[in-house]
Design an enzyme around this catalytic site. Structure first.
Site, PDB file in Angstrom:
ATOM      1  N   HIS A 141      28.725  35.460 -12.869  1.00 45.39           N
ATOM      2  CA  HIS A 141      30.140  35.219 -13.144  1.00 45.39           C
ATOM      3  C   HIS A 141      30.251  33.956 -13.983  1.00 45.39           C
ATOM      4  O   HIS A 141      29.710  32.909 -13.629  1.00 45.39           O
ATOM      5  CB  HIS A 141      30.914  35.038 -11.845  1.00 45.39           C
ATOM      6  CG  HIS A 141      32.338  34.634 -12.050  1.00 45.39           C
ATOM      7  ND1 HIS A 141      33.276  35.452 -12.639  1.00 45.39           N
ATOM      8  CD2 HIS A 141      32.986  33.465 -11.774  1.00 45.39           C
ATOM      9  CE1 HIS A 141      34.439  34.831 -12.692  1.00 45.39           C
ATOM     10  NE2 HIS A 141      34.288  33.621 -12.181  1.00 45.39           N
ATOM     11  N   LYS A 162      37.791  28.258 -17.083  1.00 48.58           N
ATOM     12  CA  LYS A 162      36.681  28.646 -17.981  1.00 48.58           C
ATOM     13  C   LYS A 162      37.202  29.434 -19.186  1.00 48.58           C
ATOM     14  O   LYS A 162      36.849  29.139 -20.336  1.00 48.58           O
ATOM     15  CB  LYS A 162      35.652  29.479 -17.206  1.00 48.58           C
ATOM     16  CG  LYS A 162      35.019  28.766 -16.024  1.00 48.58           C
ATOM     17  CD  LYS A 162      33.938  29.583 -15.362  1.00 48.58           C
ATOM     18  CE  LYS A 162      34.432  30.876 -14.735  1.00 48.58           C
ATOM     19  NZ  LYS A 162      35.367  30.634 -13.607  1.00 48.58           N
ATOM     20  N   ASP A 180      33.906  36.401 -18.023  1.00 48.31           N
ATOM     21  CA  ASP A 180      33.948  36.905 -16.653  1.00 48.31           C
ATOM     22  C   ASP A 180      32.585  37.348 -16.143  1.00 48.31           C
ATOM     23  O   ASP A 180      32.070  36.794 -15.173  1.00 48.31           O
ATOM     24  CB  ASP A 180      34.958  38.045 -16.507  1.00 48.31           C
ATOM     25  CG  ASP A 180      35.207  38.390 -15.047  1.00 48.31           C
ATOM     26  OD1 ASP A 180      35.392  37.445 -14.249  1.00 48.31           O
ATOM     27  OD2 ASP A 180      35.177  39.578 -14.697  1.00 48.31           O
ATOM     28  N   ARG A 246      27.553   8.926 -15.518  1.00 48.35           N
ATOM     29  CA  ARG A 246      28.230   8.059 -16.482  1.00 48.35           C
ATOM     30  C   ARG A 246      27.378   7.786 -17.721  1.00 48.35           C
ATOM     31  O   ARG A 246      27.889   7.672 -18.820  1.00 48.35           O
ATOM     32  CB  ARG A 246      28.590   6.719 -15.821  1.00 48.35           C
ATOM     33  CG  ARG A 246      29.543   6.828 -14.641  1.00 48.35           C
ATOM     34  CD  ARG A 246      30.940   7.187 -15.086  1.00 48.35           C
ATOM     35  NE  ARG A 246      31.516   6.152 -15.908  1.00 48.35           N
ATOM     36  CZ  ARG A 246      32.186   5.100 -15.443  1.00 48.35           C
ATOM     37  NH1 ARG A 246      32.348   4.940 -14.132  1.00 48.35           N
ATOM     38  NH2 ARG A 246      32.693   4.206 -16.276  1.00 48.35           N
TER      39      ARG A 246
END
Length: 311
Positions: A141, A162, A180, A246
């Site tokens: 998926h 998404k 999908d 970071r």
């Protein structure tokens, strides 16, 4: 994980092969091996280690050898080969199959095909095609897009954004491969290739709007049938207090069918331009593959400055 089959008709259509004989409709004849064989030794009568489930290729060498044999010996070797019932036998260089070969093909119900091209080139192309079609396959998926030539597999919970991000990327000139459901194929020891199932190819679902046809709305340049997966990006809702990367010093990977693909986790919250973030991620990932790691270079400069200040 599954491995598939490919119909003989698909191979005939792909390589424009001439059908000399087939016992039934080629679409009902399924090929399950991604390797082929040139039966030089079997045509001499040596069948040890012979793998009959492979497509057999008759090139110039095999053809000339058969021509050099006595008629009875030649007939016997041909019949012995066809008795193993390989899935198909293909002549290259447009060489003709005589009555002995045609009779053996009909007797043992072996498809007989011909093509006009070079044996080596055809063999390489056929193996490459079969490697893709018969590769181990799983379905995930997610959304697969091509951004600056990098295949990015976007994963995350339903509704996280998404498909909306994919649409924004398409508007910015990038391409959709699958939405999908993404079919992932392990085509080599280092490569995962993604595509969309035939039924939903070039379609994308947007909640509140429904299904849209990306190819018709944005044009042919907005879609692509397959793409190598270079990066996996997971979208997740932003968690207050959670430590996110970071500097980019840590290298994370996602295992897909035994192949480690570089991966990132991108936290989602209002105001973040996810399309731009993925564009930067794509360019940064390409830079790493070309041997330059910004985080490592920055760390070297930082350590060098600290050492200089301590002196």
């Amino acid at each position: 994980m599954a491995t598939g089959t490919v119909s003989l008709k698909a191979i005939i259509d792909k390589f424009k092969l001439e059908v000399l004989y087939t016992p039934r409709d080629p679409k009902d004849i399924l090929i399950a091996k991604n390797v082929i064989n040139r039966p030089a030794l079997p045509l001499t009568g040596f069948f040890d280690c012979f793998e009959a489930e492979r497509i057999q290729i008759i090139g110039t060498t095999e053809y000339k050898y058969l021509e050099s044999l006595d008629a009875d010996v030649r007939k016997k070797h041909i019949r012995d080969l066809f008795a193993y019932k390989p899935p198909a036998l293909i002549y290259t260089h447009g060489m003709p199959a005589d009555e002995v070969v045609r009779a053996a093909a009909e007797e043992y119900e072996v498809p007989l095909l011909s093509m006009k091209g070079n044996t080596s080139e055809f063999t390489a192309a056929l193996i490459a095609y079969l490697n893709v079609q018969l590769a181990p396959t799983i379905t995930r998926h997610g959304v697969l897009v091509e951004v600056y030539g990098e295949g990015i597999l976007i994963v995350g919970d339903s509704g996280v954004g998404k498909s909306e991000t994919a649409i924004e990327l398409i508007k910015r000139g990038h391409r959709l491969i699958a939405d999908d459901a993404v079919e992932l194929r392990r085509v080599s020891a280092e490569t995962i290739v993604g595509s969309a199932p035939e039924l939903i190819r070039h379609y994308i679902e947007l909640r509140g709007i429904g299904i849209i046809d990306v190819r018709r709305i944005f044009g042919m340049g907005a879609v692509k049938d397959t793409e190598k997966v270079n990066l996996v990006v997971e979208f997740e809702p932003w968690e207050q207090g959670k430590m996110y990367e970071r500097l980019g010093m840590d290298e994370n990977y996602t295992d897909i069918m035994g192949i480690r693909i570089p991966s990132l986790t991108v936290p989602i919250k209002p105001g973040r331009n996810l399309a731009v973030i993925l564009e930067i991620a794509a360019m940064n990932n390409r830079q790493k593959r070309m041997g330059y790691n910004t985080a490592l270079e920055f760390n070297k400069k930082l350590m060098g400055q600290m050492e200089a200040e301590m002196m």
